[in-house]
Design a protein around this motif. Sequence first.
Motif, PDB file in Angstrom:
ATOM      1  N   ASN A 142       0.817  -1.215   0.000  1.00 42.27           N
ATOM      2  CA  ASN A 142       0.000   0.000   0.000  1.00 42.27           C
ATOM      3  C   ASN A 142       0.857   1.273   0.000  1.00 42.27           C
ATOM      4  O   ASN A 142       0.480   2.268  -0.615  1.00 42.27           O
ATOM      5  CB  ASN A 142      -0.919   0.018   1.222  1.00 42.27           C
ATOM      6  CG  ASN A 142      -1.856  -1.182   1.260  1.00 42.27           C
ATOM      7  OD1 ASN A 142      -1.872  -1.991   0.329  1.00 42.27           O
ATOM      8  ND2 ASN A 142      -2.631  -1.313   2.310  1.00 42.27           N
ATOM      9  N   HIS A 143       1.980   1.205   0.689  1.00 37.38           N
ATOM     10  CA  HIS A 143       2.799   2.421   0.781  1.00 37.38           C
ATOM     11  C   HIS A 143       4.117   2.347   0.006  1.00 37.38           C
ATOM     12  O   HIS A 143       4.333   3.117  -0.926  1.00 37.38           O
ATOM     13  CB  HIS A 143       3.063   2.791   2.240  1.00 37.38           C
ATOM     14  CG  HIS A 143       4.035   3.925   2.377  1.00 37.38           C
ATOM     15  ND1 HIS A 143       3.807   5.165   1.813  1.00 37.38           N
ATOM     16  CD2 HIS A 143       5.253   4.005   2.946  1.00 37.38           C
ATOM     17  CE1 HIS A 143       4.840   5.949   2.062  1.00 37.38           C
ATOM     18  NE2 HIS A 143       5.731   5.269   2.735  1.00 37.38           N
ATOM     19  N   PHE A 147       5.316   4.404  -3.151  1.00 42.52           N
ATOM     20  CA  PHE A 147       6.344   5.422  -2.900  1.00 42.52           C
ATOM     21  C   PHE A 147       7.431   5.331  -3.978  1.00 42.52           C
ATOM     22  O   PHE A 147       7.796   6.326  -4.618  1.00 42.52           O
ATOM     23  CB  PHE A 147       6.942   5.190  -1.505  1.00 42.52           C
ATOM     24  CG  PHE A 147       8.142   6.049  -1.208  1.00 42.52           C
ATOM     25  CD1 PHE A 147       7.985   7.325  -0.699  1.00 42.52           C
ATOM     26  CD2 PHE A 147       9.433   5.579  -1.441  1.00 42.52           C
ATOM     27  CE1 PHE A 147       9.088   8.126  -0.433  1.00 42.52           C
ATOM     28  CE2 PHE A 147      10.544   6.369  -1.174  1.00 42.52           C
ATOM     29  CZ  PHE A 147      10.363   7.644  -0.674  1.00 42.52           C
ATOM     30  N   THR A 150       6.040   6.186  -7.540  1.00 42.48           N
ATOM     31  CA  THR A 150       5.860   7.629  -7.704  1.00 42.48           C
ATOM     32  C   THR A 150       7.200   8.323  -7.951  1.00 42.48           C
ATOM     33  O   THR A 150       7.330   9.150  -8.855  1.00 42.48           O
ATOM     34  CB  THR A 150       5.183   8.226  -6.448  1.00 42.48           C
ATOM     35  OG1 THR A 150       3.958   7.548  -6.231  1.00 42.48           O
ATOM     36  CG2 THR A 150       4.919   9.718  -6.616  1.00 42.48           C
ATOM     37  N   ASN A 172      -3.468   9.403  -4.543  1.00 41.39           N
ATOM     38  CA  ASN A 172      -3.282   8.206  -3.730  1.00 41.39           C
ATOM     39  C   ASN A 172      -4.571   7.865  -3.020  1.00 41.39           C
ATOM     40  O   ASN A 172      -5.197   8.742  -2.439  1.00 41.39           O
ATOM     41  CB  ASN A 172      -2.208   8.446  -2.679  1.00 41.39           C
ATOM     42  CG  ASN A 172      -0.833   8.478  -3.273  1.00 41.39           C
ATOM     43  OD1 ASN A 172      -0.676   8.434  -4.476  1.00 41.39           O
ATOM     44  ND2 ASN A 172       0.156   8.548  -2.412  1.00 41.39           N
ATOM     45  N   ALA A 209       0.475   6.199   6.257  1.00 37.16           N
ATOM     46  CA  ALA A 209       1.709   6.478   5.503  1.00 37.16           C
ATOM     47  C   ALA A 209       1.367   7.111   4.157  1.00 37.16           C
ATOM     48  O   ALA A 209       2.052   8.035   3.703  1.00 37.16           O
ATOM     49  CB  ALA A 209       2.507   5.187   5.296  1.00 37.16           C
ATOM     50  N   ASN A 210       0.289   6.655   3.534  1.00 34.44           N
ATOM     51  CA  ASN A 210      -0.154   7.250   2.262  1.00 34.44           C
ATOM     52  C   ASN A 210      -0.410   8.744   2.431  1.00 34.44           C
ATOM     53  O   ASN A 210       0.013   9.559   1.610  1.00 34.44           O
ATOM     54  CB  ASN A 210      -1.465   6.616   1.780  1.00 34.44           C
ATOM     55  CG  ASN A 210      -1.302   5.208   1.222  1.00 34.44           C
ATOM     56  OD1 ASN A 210      -2.238   4.429   1.231  1.00 34.44           O
ATOM     57  ND2 ASN A 210      -0.129   4.877   0.734  1.00 34.44           N
ATOM     58  N   HIS A 213       2.744  10.777   3.250  1.00 36.30           N
ATOM     59  CA  HIS A 213       3.570  10.934   2.066  1.00 36.30           C
ATOM     60  C   HIS A 213       2.972  11.929   1.081  1.00 36.30           C
ATOM     61  O   HIS A 213       3.675  12.724   0.457  1.00 36.30           O
ATOM     62  CB  HIS A 213       3.802   9.595   1.382  1.00 36.30           C
ATOM     63  CG  HIS A 213       5.142   9.572   0.763  1.00 36.30           C
ATOM     64  ND1 HIS A 213       6.039   8.581   0.944  1.00 36.30           N
ATOM     65  CD2 HIS A 213       5.751  10.507   0.000  1.00 36.30           C
ATOM     66  CE1 HIS A 213       7.148   8.887   0.311  1.00 36.30           C
ATOM     67  NE2 HIS A 213       6.997  10.052  -0.266  1.00 36.30           N
ATOM     68  N   LEU A 217       5.050  15.066  -0.162  1.00 42.02           N
ATOM     69  CA  LEU A 217       5.370  15.200  -1.591  1.00 42.02           C
ATOM     70  C   LEU A 217       4.726  16.463  -2.147  1.00 42.02           C
ATOM     71  O   LEU A 217       5.320  17.205  -2.929  1.00 42.02           O
ATOM     72  CB  LEU A 217       4.901  13.965  -2.377  1.00 42.02           C
ATOM     73  CG  LEU A 217       5.283  13.965  -3.853  1.00 42.02           C
ATOM     74  CD1 LEU A 217       6.802  13.971  -4.041  1.00 42.02           C
ATOM     75  CD2 LEU A 217       4.698  12.767  -4.579  1.00 42.02           C
TER      76      LEU A 217
HETATM   77  C1  NAG Z   1       1.582   8.711  -3.131  1.00 42.73           C
HETATM   78  O1  NAG Z   1       2.347   7.636  -3.394  1.00 42.73           O
HETATM   79  C2  NAG Z   1       3.551   7.459  -2.766  1.00 42.73           C
HETATM   80  C3  NAG Z   1       3.525   6.725  -1.455  1.00 42.73           C
HETATM   81  O2  NAG Z   1       2.415   6.218  -0.921  1.00 42.73           O
HETATM   82  C4  NAG Z   1       4.343   8.688  -2.574  1.00 42.73           C
HETATM   83  O3  NAG Z   1       5.387   8.771  -3.470  1.00 42.73           O
HETATM   84  C5  NAG Z   1       3.577   9.949  -2.647  1.00 42.73           C
HETATM   85  O4  NAG Z   1       4.153  10.867  -1.834  1.00 42.73           O
HETATM   86  C6  NAG Z   1       2.199   9.710  -2.326  1.00 42.73           C
HETATM   87  N1  NAG Z   1       1.435  10.097  -1.261  1.00 42.73           N
HETATM   88  C7  NAG Z   1       0.748   9.280  -0.495  1.00 42.73           C
HETATM   89  C8  NAG Z   1      -0.661   9.645  -0.331  1.00 42.73           C
HETATM   90  O5  NAG Z   1       1.209   8.288  -0.003  1.00 42.73           O
END
Ligand code: NAG
Length: 239
Positions: A142-143, A147, A150, A172, A209-210, A213, A217
């Motif tokens: 999921n994370h 990550f 992306t 996400n 964590a989603n 992140h 980001l």
């Molecule tokens: C979405 O996807 C990935 C990790 O989950 C990251 O690279 C991004 O920062 C992002 N944000 C979220 C919501 O996790």
Amino acid sequence: MVGIISLVTGRPGPSGFGSASTAEQVTQGIDASNLTAIITGGASGIGLETARVLALRKVHVIIGARNMESAKEAKQVILHENESARVDILKLDLCSINSVRTFVDNFIALSLPLNILINNAGVMFCPFQKTEDGIEMQFATNHLGHFLLTNLLLDKMKQTAKETGIEGRIINLSSIAHVYTYEEGIRFDNINEEDGYSDKKAYGQSKLANILHAKELSRRLQGSPIFMQEFEGNKARAG
Ligand SMILES: *[C@@H]1O[C@H](CO)[C@@H](O)[C@H](O)[C@@H]1NC(C)=O
Ligand SMILES: NC(=O)c1ccc[n+]([C@@H]2O[C@H](COP(=O)([O-])OP(=O)(O)OC[C@H]3O[C@@H](n4cnc5c(N)ncnc54)[C@H](OP(=O)(O)O)[C@@H]3O)[C@@H](O)[C@H]2O)c1
Ligand SMILES: *[C@@H]1O[C@H](CO)[C@@H](O)[C@H](O)[C@H]1NC(C)=O
Ligand SMILES: *[C@@H]1O[C@H](CO)[C@@H](O)[C@H](O)[C@H]1NC(C)=O
């Protein structure tokens, strides 16, 4: 993110849409024929409905799926509505670092633009299990997988935004379950410990964590032509 009351009642927010709105309603009248999108886990569930409706609005859709058989079926479902719809499928197993890297290599080799990345795939409440990379399954899928995905696609997205003048979007799928996690939030020191593992809390942890992140980001992308958005999935409304 919508609040819990709005989520349950479907009451529209400032955009005029809420959790009771369908994807078709939200995209009504949009011609997105200049856009290319990747959707992870787009072969079933919310991801398939997302892929179907984006294709309906003429987006070039790339479905990343671990199960190529169900991905082929998903493609047929979309082509059945319009045989000229632009849908491609690429193998992607988010719980494998190797697979994420191979997926990105294969996508880059297609020389397509990339306007939208939808990080949708997810596993929920599975028993304790480690991936081939030695990481707890829900956190990895999921994370961490998203990550890495992306980050590996970010340059391509910036380049597309620059060349086309169209702002990019990274989306996400989080969950209201992000509020139900371990006491310390994210167990940074023992993500991969079976001791004290809770299938529910590990899911909540991965969804927290989603969000964290997305926020970070998004902060780092300030001033760049890409927006981060987070959403809570809601299968009941996916149709
Ligand atoms: C979405 O996807 C990935 C990790 O989950 C990251 O690279 C991004 O920062 C992002 N944000 C979220 C919501 O996790
Ligand atoms: N349903 C809800 O009410 C709800 C609520 C809140 C948040 N969400 C979030 O919304 C997202 C979509 O959920 P959903 O309800 O549509 O779930 P779903 O029906 O179980 O679909 C999940 C999709 O992710 C794919 N997937 C799982 N592990 C993968 C991996 N390692 N690599 C690649 N793809 C993988 C699945 O592929 P397979 O077909 O091969 O299994 C499936 O296509 C998830 O992130 C979930 O956390 C859902
Ligand atoms: C797609 O891009 C072309 C070339 O930039 C432009 O002329 C056209 O208006 C765009 N179509 C839509 C629907 O935005
Ligand atoms: C079918 O899809 C193609 C490609 O996206 C599009 O150009 C065409 O307008 C679509 N046809 C209909 C009837 O929507």
